[in-house]
Design an enzyme around this catalytic site. Structure first.
Site, short mmCIF file in Angstrom:
data_model
loop_
_atom_site.label_atom_id
_atom_site.label_comp_id
_atom_site.label_asym_id
_atom_site.label_seq_id
_atom_site.Cartn_x
_atom_site.Cartn_y
_atom_site.Cartn_z
CB THR A 288 41.63 48.22 49.46
OG1 THR A 288 41.15 49.30 50.24
CG2 THR A 288 42.31 47.22 50.35
NE ARG B 12 36.61 55.75 56.10
CZ ARG B 12 36.96 54.81 55.25
NH1 ARG B 12 38.25 54.56 55.02
NH2 ARG B 12 36.07 54.10 54.62
CB VAL B 13 39.62 53.37 60.93
CG1 VAL B 13 40.00 51.93 60.63
CG2 VAL B 13 40.78 54.09 61.62
CG ASP C 48 36.77 47.70 54.25
OD1 ASP C 48 37.15 48.85 53.93
OD2 ASP C 48 36.86 46.72 53.48
CB THR D 48 38.54 46.89 47.11
OG1 THR D 48 38.99 48.23 46.84
CG2 THR D 48 37.76 46.39 45.91
N GLY E 131 34.43 51.30 52.78
CA GLY E 131 34.61 50.46 53.96
C GLY E 131 33.42 50.47 54.90
N1 ASP Z 1 38.10 49.88 51.72
C1 ASP Z 1 38.92 51.04 51.91
C2 ASP Z 1 38.37 51.89 52.99
O1 ASP Z 1 37.18 52.01 53.11
C3 ASP Z 1 39.09 51.88 50.72
C4 ASP Z 1 39.06 51.26 49.40
O2 ASP Z 1 39.10 50.11 49.17
O3 ASP Z 1 39.00 51.97 48.48
O4 ASP Z 1 39.16 52.50 53.67
#
Ligand code: ASP
Length: 334
Positions: free
Chosen positions: A193, A221-222, A224, A244, A247
């Site tokens: 992220t 799916r969502v 963080d 990052t 999540g």
């Molecule tokens: N934090 C993000 C999520 O879980 C993905 C990531 O940072 O890689 O959607």
């Protein structure tokens, strides 16, 4: 626990530094700063911008705005847009890796110095999710818009819909389909992220966070990243943090809010990031060896910190004319 002490390199020693046009004494952190809810005095050279991962072009864009006297909110938005438009980066915006059905869905949020915030979740076909999040903040009475509603709102604001699945990401997804047999995999690699935090010349803080989420996730799916307090939190009196990684683990610990609250209680950004990671890895039966989470943080004084589970995490920091990638310290208890 392996400690690289990178923060020592990045932190300030007892010298007078320029803040805007004034010189302040930073020989010693005043003990008053440790008290709950007090506002730390500025000691670092401003402006400053930090971001997750290696995104020097993005931090350079943000710094260009800050150096010209622009505000932190514009800086983090414009910085994130650089990575959203970068098709080679397969974790945000155009070119982001899709869910297991081949749909690229974006999550983003933004927060300003007043505590205002905006977010989009499960946004499709619009590259600049971070700018849509800002429009949600500024042009609606809401904080978060999802899915088709978010897309229609973006179009009504003048954003052009486009196909976000590039050939490279489509190829990667097709390869994954053969190898993984449609099973979403939680691992250390399938993510990234772009989170960015900035303090402008006035000492005001803003933050932004944008992602295509976990690669090959289940449809709907969502993570963080669009959730204020989990993926991002800004408190202009104290500091800001952004996350990052997996999540689900960040949401369960309300990670970014936790980091900011720990700073409010007197912890440095580095200590606060370490404590937030320890809440995850020290859970009973934590399977932390199987996933990645990383935090970066900045406090009102301009001190920064970063910490992760495993070593594959770095922060890009632009301050005093130096735009550098800093290897994060990490948890490595065996
Ligand atoms: N934090 C993000 C999520 O879980 C993905 C990531 O940072 O890689 O959607």
């Amino acid at each position: 626990m392996k400690r690289r002490n990178f923060i020592k390199k990045a932190s300030l020693t007892g010298v007078g530094l320029t803040v805007g046009s004034s010189i302040v004494n930073c020989a010693e952190t005043p003990s008053e700063d440790k008290k709950l809810g007090t506002v730390p005095s500025a000691i670092a050279s401003l402006p400053i911008v930090i971001a997750t991962w290696h995104v020097k072009d993005a931090t350079a864009k943000a710094m260009e705005i800050l150096q010209a006297g622009g505000n932190a909110l514009d800086a983090v938005e414009q910085g994130c847009r650089i990575e959203e438009a970068n098709e080679k980066g397969q974790s945000v915006g155009k070119g982001g890796l899709p869910d297991r059905d081949g749909n690229v869905t974006l999550d983003a949020c933004i927060m300003d110095k007043h505590g205002n915030c905006g977010a989009v979740v499960y946004l499709q076909n619009i590259t600049h999710a971070i700018s849509v999040a800002r429009k949600v903040m500024e042009n609606t009475p809401h904080v978060m818009l999802a899915g088709e509603g978010a897309k229609q709102f973006a179009i009504s604001e003048g954003f052009q819909p486009e196909n976000l699945l590039t050939e490279a990401s489509k190829e990667a997804w097709e390869k994954w389909k053969v190898e993984a047999k449609y099973k979403p995999i939680i691992n250390i690699e399938n993510h990234d992220t772009i989170g960015m935090l900035a303090i402008d010349k006035n000492g005001d803080i803003s933050g932004a966070c944008t992602t295509s989420g976990l690669a090959y996730k289940m449809g709907g799916r969502v993570g963080d990243s669009p959730i204020i307090g989990s993926g991002l939190f800004v408190d202009n009196e104290i500091g800001a943090a952004v996350a990052t990684g997996l999540g689900e683990e960040v949401v369960k610990t309300v990670g970014s809010f936790l980091v900011v609250e720990l700073m409010r209680q007197g912890k440095s950004p580095q200590e606060a990031c370490e404590e937030a990671i320890s809440r995850i890895v020290n859970k009973p039966n934590s399977n932390y060896k199987d996933f990645q989470v990383g935090y970066i943080a900045v406090n009102k004084k301009g001190e920064t910190g970063s910490y992760s589970i495993h070593q594959w995490f770095s922060m890009t920091k632009f301050q005093d004319g130096v735009n550098e990638q800093i290897q994060s310290d990490y948890y490595n208890k065996t």
